[in-house]
Design an enzyme around this catalytic site. Sequence first.
Site, PDB file in Angstrom:
ATOM      1  N   ASN A  71      -8.490   7.145  10.059  1.00 44.44           N
ATOM      2  CA  ASN A  71      -8.371   8.441   9.852  1.00 44.44           C
ATOM      3  C   ASN A  71      -9.060   8.749   8.394  1.00 44.44           C
ATOM      4  OD1 ASN A  71      -6.068   9.750  11.404  1.00 44.44           O
ATOM      5  ND2 ASN A  71      -4.216   8.331  10.626  1.00 44.44           N
ATOM      6  N   GLU A 112     -13.359   0.702  16.214  1.00 43.29           N
ATOM      7  CA  GLU A 112     -12.787  -0.741  16.420  1.00 43.29           C
ATOM      8  C   GLU A 112     -12.437  -0.760  17.859  1.00 43.29           C
ATOM      9  OE1 GLU A 112     -10.029  -2.841  14.250  1.00 43.29           O
ATOM     10  OE2 GLU A 112     -11.041  -2.141  12.584  1.00 43.29           O
ATOM     11  N   GLU A 151      -8.046  -5.360   5.798  1.00 46.83           N
ATOM     12  CA  GLU A 151      -8.187  -4.864   3.963  1.00 46.83           C
ATOM     13  C   GLU A 151      -6.860  -5.572   3.075  1.00 46.83           C
ATOM     14  OE1 GLU A 151      -7.931  -0.972   5.510  1.00 46.83           O
ATOM     15  OE2 GLU A 151      -8.772  -0.564   3.582  1.00 46.83           O
ATOM     16  N   ARG A 197     -10.488  15.898   7.549  1.00 48.84           N
ATOM     17  CA  ARG A 197     -10.689  16.159   6.295  1.00 48.84           C
ATOM     18  C   ARG A 197     -12.040  16.697   6.735  1.00 48.84           C
ATOM     19  NH1 ARG A 197     -10.580  10.684   2.790  1.00 48.84           N
ATOM     20  NH2 ARG A 197      -8.250  10.860   4.152  1.00 48.84           N
ATOM     21  N   HIS A 221     -12.209   3.315   0.118  1.00 47.09           N
ATOM     22  CA  HIS A 221     -12.540   2.191   1.476  1.00 47.09           C
ATOM     23  C   HIS A 221     -13.524   0.994   0.855  1.00 47.09           C
ATOM     24  CE1 HIS A 221     -12.355   5.773   4.802  1.00 47.09           C
ATOM     25  NE2 HIS A 221     -11.313   4.973   4.565  1.00 47.09           N
ATOM     26  N   ASN A 229       1.523  -1.469  -0.157  1.00 47.21           N
ATOM     27  CA  ASN A 229      -0.049  -0.087   0.012  1.00 47.21           C
ATOM     28  C   ASN A 229       0.468   0.899   0.075  1.00 47.21           C
ATOM     29  OD1 ASN A 229      -1.503   1.801   0.214  1.00 47.21           O
ATOM     30  ND2 ASN A 229      -2.492   1.201   2.344  1.00 47.21           N
ATOM     31  N   ASP A 277      -6.424  13.134  16.068  1.00 48.64           N
ATOM     32  CA  ASP A 277      -6.627  11.969  17.130  1.00 48.64           C
ATOM     33  C   ASP A 277      -7.427  11.582  18.185  1.00 48.64           C
ATOM     34  OD1 ASP A 277      -5.406   9.489  18.772  1.00 48.64           O
ATOM     35  OD2 ASP A 277      -3.508   9.637  17.926  1.00 48.64           O
ATOM     36  N   MET A 278      -8.707  10.627  17.709  1.00 50.20           N
ATOM     37  CA  MET A 278      -9.647  10.218  18.584  1.00 50.20           C
ATOM     38  C   MET A 278      -9.304  10.127  20.489  1.00 50.20           C
ATOM     39  SD  MET A 278     -12.792  11.131  18.861  1.00 50.20           S
ATOM     40  CE  MET A 278     -13.726  10.622  17.287  1.00 50.20           C
ATOM     41  N   ARG A 279      -7.906   9.807  20.428  1.00 50.95           N
ATOM     42  CA  ARG A 279      -7.520   9.250  21.396  1.00 50.95           C
ATOM     43  C   ARG A 279      -7.390  10.593  22.651  1.00 50.95           C
ATOM     44  NH1 ARG A 279      -3.767   4.572  19.190  1.00 50.95           N
ATOM     45  NH2 ARG A 279      -3.876   6.572  17.886  1.00 50.95           N
ATOM     46  N   ARG A 283      -2.998  -2.078  -2.742  1.00 51.56           N
ATOM     47  CA  ARG A 283      -3.757  -1.262  -3.118  1.00 51.56           C
ATOM     48  C   ARG A 283      -4.097   0.225  -3.712  1.00 51.56           C
ATOM     49  NH1 ARG A 283      -5.781   3.074   2.175  1.00 51.56           N
ATOM     50  NH2 ARG A 283      -7.920   3.328   1.355  1.00 51.56           N
TER      51      ARG A 283
HETATM   52  P1  AMP Z   1      -6.898   4.169  11.567  1.00 54.81           P
HETATM   53  O1  AMP Z   1      -7.215   4.951  10.389  1.00 54.81           O
HETATM   54  O2  AMP Z   1      -7.821   2.710  10.973  1.00 54.81           O
HETATM   55  O3  AMP Z   1      -5.566   3.445  11.801  1.00 54.81           O
HETATM   56  O4  AMP Z   1      -7.491   4.765  13.015  1.00 54.81           O
HETATM   57  C1  AMP Z   1      -6.600   5.740  13.196  1.00 54.81           C
HETATM   58  C2  AMP Z   1      -7.798   6.633  14.517  1.00 54.81           C
HETATM   59  O5  AMP Z   1      -7.746   5.518  15.282  1.00 54.81           O
HETATM   60  C3  AMP Z   1      -7.198   7.753  14.549  1.00 54.81           C
HETATM   61  O6  AMP Z   1      -8.449   8.285  15.268  1.00 54.81           O
HETATM   62  C4  AMP Z   1      -6.699   6.876  16.459  1.00 54.81           C
HETATM   63  O7  AMP Z   1      -6.568   7.864  17.579  1.00 54.81           O
HETATM   64  C5  AMP Z   1      -7.994   6.232  16.910  1.00 54.81           C
HETATM   65  N1  AMP Z   1      -8.115   4.906  17.550  1.00 54.81           N
HETATM   66  C6  AMP Z   1      -6.919   3.770  17.721  1.00 54.81           C
HETATM   67  N2  AMP Z   1      -7.144   3.823  18.838  1.00 54.81           N
HETATM   68  C7  AMP Z   1      -8.130   4.275  19.383  1.00 54.81           C
HETATM   69  C8  AMP Z   1      -8.175   3.908  20.700  1.00 54.81           C
HETATM   70  N3  AMP Z   1      -7.733   3.186  21.935  1.00 54.81           N
HETATM   71  N4  AMP Z   1      -9.523   4.654  21.417  1.00 54.81           N
HETATM   72  C9  AMP Z   1     -10.071   5.621  20.615  1.00 54.81           C
HETATM   73  N5  AMP Z   1      -9.179   6.176  19.301  1.00 54.81           N
HETATM   74  C10 AMP Z   1      -8.646   5.289  19.230  1.00 54.81           C
END
Ligand code: AMP
Length: 398
Positions: free
Chosen positions: A210, A333, A384, A240, A180, A15, A282-284, A91
């Site tokens: 993301n 997830e 994926e 975005r 996606h 990818n 970043d959601m965390r 990809r």
């Molecule tokens: P991805 O592009 O699928 O790798 O997802 C990235 C996003 O998943 C980012 O916003 C991360 O903050 C979020 N993420 C990963 N782990 C967690 C978690 N334990 N709780 C909340 N958001 C998470």
Amino acid sequence: MPEMTPENQPVLIINCGSSSIKYALIENTEQPRNERIEGLAENLGTPEAKLSGHDKAQKFSIDMPNAQHTHALQAILARLGQQMPMAIGHRVVHGGEFFNSAQRIDADILQKIRELIALAPLHNPANVMGIEATLAVFPHLPQVAVFDTAFHHSMPPKAYRYALPELLYTEQKIRRYGFHGTSHAYVTERASTLNQHQTPYGWLSAHLGNGCSTCAVWNGQSVDTSMGLTPLEGLVMGTRSGDVDPGLHGHLQRVLGWDLPRIDKLLNKESGLLGLSGLSNDMRTLEQAVADGHAGAQLAIAVFCYRLAKSLAALSCGLPVLHGIIFTGGIGENSAGIRAQTIALLPHFQAHLDTDKNDQLPRGQEGRIDTGAGLQLWVIPTDEEGRIAAETRPLIGL
Ligand code: AMP
């Protein structure tokens, strides 16, 4: 030594981004995900370039200052050791109207992927570069392109056409394509398999990483999705904006004198969770900030969940029957809070979240998080790479 059957021939998945290469070696269809050789070459072309990942359980990280894509691919090849792949699956983001399925790459297919750069200027150039670099490093291996858009070819015109003059569609191919696709295809097929009935299923899937998108899938086919001509349409994402009033461009030009590259940057890189919160994409980080009383983070999460719930409700119009909702991607997830807030906004769906199951679902595992009384609610980790390998194998006779 296991017997070499078509299912256990290793396939290397690539990818390729403009400054990164993600890879995974899928040895066979049964291999557990945590036993894969996989990793990421990032910051390519800069002094910070490095390759990191894990060879099965063994983690590694190597600095490769100023390495380019070809150099990184040679380093990836070296990490595979004795595990020489039989084929490579790439990809590729945009397959336009040319491709409704994966394709074995030859000069003609590569030329079509190049032609699609006009539709995907941020993504397809890196995919082309990745294919060219891989052909140089692995000249004797068959290579397959798996397109993010292909799964959405089954959308009907009412879902894929914009309300624009027809010539823009017929001559410029301006329409909704969706992205996606590998992820939505994988998780919805998995949900149907887990049900073990023969019924045609109607699923809504929410890929929340993301990049974020929703998809309505009926009987294994995408019937609508939230992303459009580009991956900018639809949900609020990390950086975005998702949907904005199309009049925004003209307004910013008139009021602030902004040109199109500036507006593109605003909508792709400075908006979404980052723009709303003023803090992070970043959601965390945002969930932690909400716990600390950060108003911007609270607003960002509220808009994120409300737009997501609206999108799921809208896409349900594409399904004759709705059996369930599937959450996937890093946020889908892992964030019980985002799942709970979103489901709470859809009371008319008769979805009953089991809060214990939702809160306690172990990281990285699939599971049902509803009470069993109404709509099915699933968390299914996406795969994926596994899906790309599964689409690559039959095209090279494995
Ligand atoms: P991805 O592009 O699928 O790798 O997802 C990235 C996003 O998943 C980012 O916003 C991360 O903050 C979020 N993420 C990963 N782990 C967690 C978690 N334990 N709780 C909340 N958001 C998470």
